[in-house]
Motif scaffolding. Structure first.
Motif, PDB file in Angstrom:
ATOM      1  N   LEU A 203       0.855  -1.191   0.000  1.00  0.00           N
ATOM      2  CA  LEU A 203       0.000   0.000   0.000  1.00  0.00           C
ATOM      3  C   LEU A 203       0.883   1.230   0.000  1.00  0.00           C
ATOM      4  O   LEU A 203       1.819   1.327   0.787  1.00  0.00           O
TER       5      LEU A 203
ATOM      6  N   THR B  27       0.533   4.910   0.924  1.00  0.00           N
ATOM      7  CA  THR B  27      -0.418   5.774   1.619  1.00  0.00           C
ATOM      8  C   THR B  27       0.276   7.056   2.049  1.00  0.00           C
ATOM      9  O   THR B  27       1.506   7.178   1.961  1.00  0.00           O
ATOM     10  N   ALA B  28      -0.525   7.981   2.562  1.00  0.00           N
ATOM     11  CA  ALA B  28       0.034   9.224   3.093  1.00  0.00           C
ATOM     12  C   ALA B  28       0.951   8.943   4.272  1.00  0.00           C
ATOM     13  O   ALA B  28       1.834   9.740   4.583  1.00  0.00           O
ATOM     14  N   ALA B  29       0.750   7.810   4.931  1.00  0.00           N
ATOM     15  CA  ALA B  29       1.594   7.440   6.070  1.00  0.00           C
ATOM     16  C   ALA B  29       2.734   6.524   5.627  1.00  0.00           C
ATOM     17  O   ALA B  29       3.252   5.746   6.415  1.00  0.00           O
ATOM     18  N   GLY B  30       3.125   6.636   4.382  1.00  0.00           N
ATOM     19  CA  GLY B  30       4.258   5.855   3.902  1.00  0.00           C
ATOM     20  C   GLY B  30       3.825   4.608   3.146  1.00  0.00           C
ATOM     21  O   GLY B  30       2.645   4.320   3.018  1.00  0.00           O
ATOM     22  N   THR B  31       4.815   3.897   2.656  1.00  0.00           N
ATOM     23  CA  THR B  31       4.545   2.710   1.843  1.00  0.00           C
ATOM     24  C   THR B  31       4.693   1.458   2.694  1.00  0.00           C
ATOM     25  O   THR B  31       5.684   1.280   3.393  1.00  0.00           O
ATOM     26  N   LEU B  32       3.680   0.610   2.643  1.00  0.00           N
ATOM     27  CA  LEU B  32       3.768  -0.681   3.302  1.00  0.00           C
ATOM     28  C   LEU B  32       4.225  -1.688   2.255  1.00  0.00           C
ATOM     29  O   LEU B  32       3.626  -1.815   1.195  1.00  0.00           O
ATOM     30  N   LYS B  33       5.295  -2.402   2.586  1.00  0.00           N
ATOM     31  CA  LYS B  33       5.801  -3.406   1.650  1.00  0.00           C
ATOM     32  C   LYS B  33       4.891  -4.623   1.651  1.00  0.00           C
ATOM     33  O   LYS B  33       4.342  -4.994   2.690  1.00  0.00           O
TER      34      LYS B  33
END
Lengths: 384, 384
Positions: free
Chosen positions: B164, B166-172
């Motif tokens: 994902l 997202t505004a809170a960073g990328t989730l791998k």
């Protein structure tokens, strides 16, 4: 500027407010970080990981409070009303508390903690402006909740989600209805669609229909008048009981033909609207599963109860209230990114600079130096 | 020709051998169907559904056996060694039992039930020929198990599967390694891929690599010599301890970098090969999840235990042995389709016509009129 990260002590809370990867930007901005031993373990982050990133590990919660200027928590007192009371004895005058604290649900806790001469920032109140998107814990955690809601429904359903054409015949895809297309709802739609279900979506905000369709969902339209359903922050507004009654009647027809219903219609600081009545649930087939993500404040589904597994005529109704905590590693990563960006916004030249003229600071600062300063909270407390 | 469907009484077994939708083809072929009350409830099929399809409901298991010529079960005695013993008192001489009965794992049960002058068909022994595909319970149930294995891993993992941004960073994305690309493995690969994971797949049979890739998985190749790894039925063959030792060494390197490992390498009637050693598990990150679908017969993962939740240095190891039963509606639908097609193959002009020259019948008939007649089972029992 010393920031403490404490071990969360709300029951079932596995997240941690700051992960090792966030230390570097804070250190660069002049902060030192101390971490209560074991704070990140449940989320998969070991003391050694924090140490490797330059944190100091302290052996107790008391030490973390005593040695810091700022304390980061996923759940401050308001959002942790029982175990969080210990912190009332640990905070120091002038200490700054940053985290979730359920300010609209539990304003009394803000006042009580303020009585200890603290300054408090409630991250639930991050304004919905572009500059603050990266600090929005409600959005980031709702992303995880929406994903998780689909998984727990899929695990309970006596069917698989995707359509399969096999030598043993064709399995029809599960039909999933997601009500409320905010962040959690959209992620639920995306996840159910990924897993192969047929997905219906509904939101009172007409604006959301396009988003539902863009994720491969089918937007259900009951042709009810709902103009003005969105407030200026982009959240759904309360539309009055008459509107909701009509909505429920239309809803029952859609609910009846679905295997899974996920409701996500929470309105900040208010009782959640009732969307799926007991009658509607009675119309569902045995084995169907409902997940009410608004169960904490009354619920969207009549028979739902917070954190309780209810079997109603063969239909399962779940009302999980802390789903993000069940995916603690990724949820913490996002929370950590949010809180870090939030703090960095208050740092100027390696010093804390709390500027009440900054919209982000003004919106989230609920107490300063012992006084409740947020208008809405003051109103709720009868102080305005 | 009266067929009885009984309520499964193996612990946790929620499937039913025949669902209401399968009644019509059997009735058309001259069968009457009687159903023990409640037989389908756990799978979502009510007595009323069976009655509406023309079945007679009987109030006890004893009645079901007493009033029928043929009994359908998901788990006959061999696959239900404790509760199934009751049936020894209920069967009638000449009665025909059709269902799963673990003939290679529990041949003694075949002999014991044969002693009651029964005829038994073990559906695990359906030959892997085109004509019998629609009767293959191992395939149909493995489809469900492979799907389910991914869900239970996803529920346990402290991360989400998809990437994902997202505004809170990328989730791998999560990294999932599926070992064994038979029906269960391929369905696991497909499901993990659907959910958004990066998926690696491995099988000793080179033929499987293309299938892994066609589902979006990356086929891992350790460049080990494994020609002749597939038997004439398309199952993986035993390749000897030396081969497996080398394989395990290569495997550990891949396992180490994965969040989820799902192993599906079972060899019918034999101990499962050890593929993932305790050492390899020790190399995994805390929070990782392993699911051993071969746990029932020794397991592919060294520390796994059947139906036991094992936490090993922060890594979770599950060894579920009856996953298909946890998705009982769809699993029953497929089982029902299999057993119905199987029976119809033995019906000529509305009469049962058991032709031992038919490859399907010859392969599955383990006992006839009281005698164990299947060569492999006779060998295992020392009767050959």
């Amino acid at each position: 500027m010393i920031i403490a990260v404490v071990r969360e002590n709300f029951p079932g809370e596995q997240r941690v407010a700051l992960i090792p990867a966030s230390l570097a930007p804070l250190q660069k901005a002049g902060a030192e970080i101390i971490v209560e031993t074991g704070a990140g373990v449940a989320a998969g982050f070991l003391d050694a990981d924090y140490e490797a990133a330059g944190a100091k590990i302290v052996s107790s919660r008391a030490d973390a409070f005593a040695q810091s200027d700022i304390v980061f928590q996923v759940r401050c007192l308001g959002a942790n009303p029982e175990a969080g009371r210990d912190d009332l004895e640990l905070v120091k005058p002038g200490q700054i508390l940053v985290g979730g604290c359920d300010p609209l649900g539990n304003p009394a806790a803000i006042a009580e903690m303020a009585g200890k001469q603290t300054t408090q920032f409630a991250l639930e109140l991050i304004p919905r402006i572009t500059r603050a998107q990266s600090m929005d814990i409600l959005s980031s955690q709702a992303t995880i909740s929406g994903y998780r809601a689909v998984l727990i429904a899929a695990i309970e359903l006596p069917k698989i989600f995707p359509m399969l054409m096999t030598a043993a015949g064709t399995l029809k895809p599960a039909k999933v209805f997601v009500i409320g297309a905010g962040v959690a709802g959209l992620q639920a739609i995306a996840t159910a669609k990924r897993l192969g279900a047929v997905v219906l979506g509904y939101d009172v905000r007409k604006e959301a229909q396009e988003q539902i369709e863009s994720l491969g969902g089918k937007a259900v339209d009951f042709h009810l008048e709902s103009s003005g359903a969105q407030d200026k922050g982009g959240y759904a507004k309360d539309l009055g009981e008459d509107f909701y009654k009509k909505q429920r009647e239309f809803m029952a027809d859609t609910v009846r033909e679905c295997d899974v219903v996920i409701t996500t219609a929470a309105i900040p600081g208010k009782k959640s609207p009732l969307l799926v009545t007991t009658d509607a649930v009675n119309g569902m087939r045995p084995g169907s599963v409902l997940v009410d993500l608004a169960a904490e404040r009354g619920g969207n589904i009549e028979p739902s109860q917070p954190d309780t597994r209810i079997e109603h005529n063969g239909v399962l109704i779940l009302g999980p209230t802390n789903l993000a905590a069940e995916v603690p590693q990724h949820a913490s990563q996002m929370f950590s990114s949010n809180i870090t960006k939030f703090l960095l916004n208050m740092v100027k030249e390696k010093e804390l600079a709390i500027d009440p003229a900054d919209e982000i600071i003004a919106s989230t600062m609920v107490a300063r130096d012992g006084e409740v300063v947020h208008n809405r909270i003051r109103e709720m407390l009868g102080l305005a």
